[in-house]
Scaffold this motif. Structure first.
Motif, short mmCIF file in Angstrom:
data_model
loop_
_atom_site.label_atom_id
_atom_site.label_comp_id
_atom_site.label_asym_id
_atom_site.label_seq_id
_atom_site.Cartn_x
_atom_site.Cartn_y
_atom_site.Cartn_z
N SER A 12 0.13 3.68 -3.11
CA SER A 12 -1.22 4.26 -3.14
C SER A 12 -1.42 5.26 -2.01
O SER A 12 -1.99 6.34 -2.23
N GLU A 13 -0.94 4.94 -0.82
CA GLU A 13 -1.08 5.88 0.29
C GLU A 13 -0.25 7.14 0.08
O GLU A 13 -0.67 8.25 0.43
N ARG A 38 -5.67 5.83 -9.69
CA ARG A 38 -4.31 6.32 -9.37
C ARG A 38 -3.34 6.08 -10.53
O ARG A 38 -2.14 5.87 -10.31
N CYS A 89 -1.54 14.12 -3.18
CA CYS A 89 -2.59 14.88 -3.86
C CYS A 89 -3.49 15.62 -2.87
O CYS A 89 -3.99 16.71 -3.17
N ALA A 90 -3.68 15.07 -1.67
CA ALA A 90 -4.44 15.78 -0.65
C ALA A 90 -3.68 17.00 -0.14
O ALA A 90 -4.25 18.07 0.10
N ASP A 137 -2.13 9.28 -2.46
CA ASP A 137 -3.29 9.91 -1.82
C ASP A 137 -2.85 11.09 -0.95
O ASP A 137 -3.46 12.17 -0.98
N THR A 185 0.80 -1.22 0.00
CA THR A 185 0.00 0.00 0.00
C THR A 185 0.83 1.28 0.00
O THR A 185 0.28 2.37 -0.03
N THR A 217 -4.45 16.91 -9.02
CA THR A 217 -5.53 15.97 -8.70
C THR A 217 -5.12 14.58 -9.14
O THR A 217 -4.30 14.44 -10.07
N LEU A 218 -5.66 13.57 -8.50
CA LEU A 218 -5.28 12.19 -8.76
C LEU A 218 -6.22 11.58 -9.79
O LEU A 218 -7.45 11.68 -9.66
#
Length: 329
Positions: free
Chosen positions: A13-14, A33, A20-21, A17, A10, A28-29
């Motif tokens: 992906s984490e 992804r 982009c946050a 995330d 992970t 933006t994602l």
């Protein structure tokens, strides 16, 4: 292995995330992804798309934004993204001006971007970066590797695209910047790919890898640790020697950390590299020092020299606003 992760499966992906946050005003994602793109696109502009294996952050996603890339495709750690990622990114950011792929010269990246270009519905051109003078070939590439000089190509061509240059002009400029750019790096320690769980290679306490690649590939040779002045002298000798007669006049000097090198040491390397270049008649007209093209947590650095002309200098100076690089002029 000590890393700030929840799990090997992970981590990417984490990280995406979180990235982009944290920079939602800029990026933006993409769906599933597959890519990171600009939050705001410009109609009619040439779209710049790059990408590569993760583990080199902030390259490439950190350079998505005004004045640089429109999208970046992240592969797994040290693994090329797939053609479907590149196709999805190109389709998401194409605004009528065509798409320019900027690709580091590694076999997986080149092959997959070529496949994506062939399958794309619109007009696509490609710039391949190959600025590493350490070795002509490696297990990862045919010809020279693309390394930190890729940042300079992305910045200069990104500014040209922002100013309205067409696709052919952006490609020609990218090829020209690449031809005027040379890099070489050294490693003091290895890095550890999360999926492997152990260092990529081993160095003794008194050893360093001269000419290391950004995935930990072997360089020219393994040598005894030497002072910063000696390291800078050897790196600049290789870079200037490869530039030949072009190594005169104004230049950009980029001192890039590989992920585990303190800023204090990078500035020591800058001062010694600057002195070596000035001995050879190269004036440092623009500078960039920091951690931009990494190899996870590797300790070490690379030096990149780009010989300037008026157009390259103008586009380098142009405003840029990305997560990792930003300035106003």
């Amino acid at each position: 292995m000590k890393k700030l992760i929840n799990g090997v499966d992970t981590v990417l992906s984490e990280s995406l995330d979180g990235f982009c946050a944290a920079h939602a005003d800029i990026v933006t994602l993409g769906e599933e992804r597959k890519f990171v793109r600009r939050a705001t696109l410009t109609p009619g502009k040439v779209a710049l798309v790059s990408g590569g294996g993760s583990g080199h952050e902030p390259l490439h996603a950190g350079f998505v934004g005004h004045g640089m890339l429109d999208a970046a495709c992240p592969g797994q750690v040290f693994t090329s993204p797939t053609p479907d990622q590149m196709l999805a990114a190109a389709a998401a950011v194409e605004q009528g001006g065509g798409v320019l792929f900027i690709v580091k010269n590694y076999e997986g990246d080149v092959m997959n971007f070529e496949m994506a270009a062939e399958m794309a519905s619109g007009e696509v051109m490609t710039v391949v970066t190959n600025d590493d003078v350490a070795v002509e070939n490696s297990d990862f590439s045919t010809g020279r590797r693309g390394v930190a000089g890729t940042l300079i190509v992305e910045k200069v061509v990104g500014a040209a695209a922002e100013a309205g240059a067409d696709l052919a002009a952006c490609k020609a400029l990218g090829d020209r910047v690449n031809a005027r750019t040379r890099s070489m790096g050294i490693a003091l320690t290895s890095c550890t790919v999360p999926a492997a769980g152990k260092p990529t290679f081993t160095l003794a306490e008194d050893e360093m890898e001269m000419g290391v690649g950004i995935h930990g590939e072997p360089g020219r040779r393994r040598v005894k640790l030497m002072p910063a002045a000696g390291i800078a002298a050897e790196l600049i000798e290789a870079i200037a020697g490869d530039l030949g007669a072009e190594a005169r006049g104004d230049a950009i000097l980029l001192v890039n950390g590989f992920g585990g090198t303190p800023a204090m040491e990078l500035y020591v390397m800058y001062e010694n590299a600057r002195a070596e270049l000035e001995k050879r008649g190269v004036r440092i007209a623009r500078s960039l020092v920091g951690t931009y093209v990494t190899s996870l947590e590797m300790a070490g650095c690379s030096l990149t020299v780009t010989m300037l002309d008026e157009e390259i200098a103008r586009h380098w100076d142009a405003p840029v606003h990305t997560a990792a690089l930003r300035w106003k002029m």
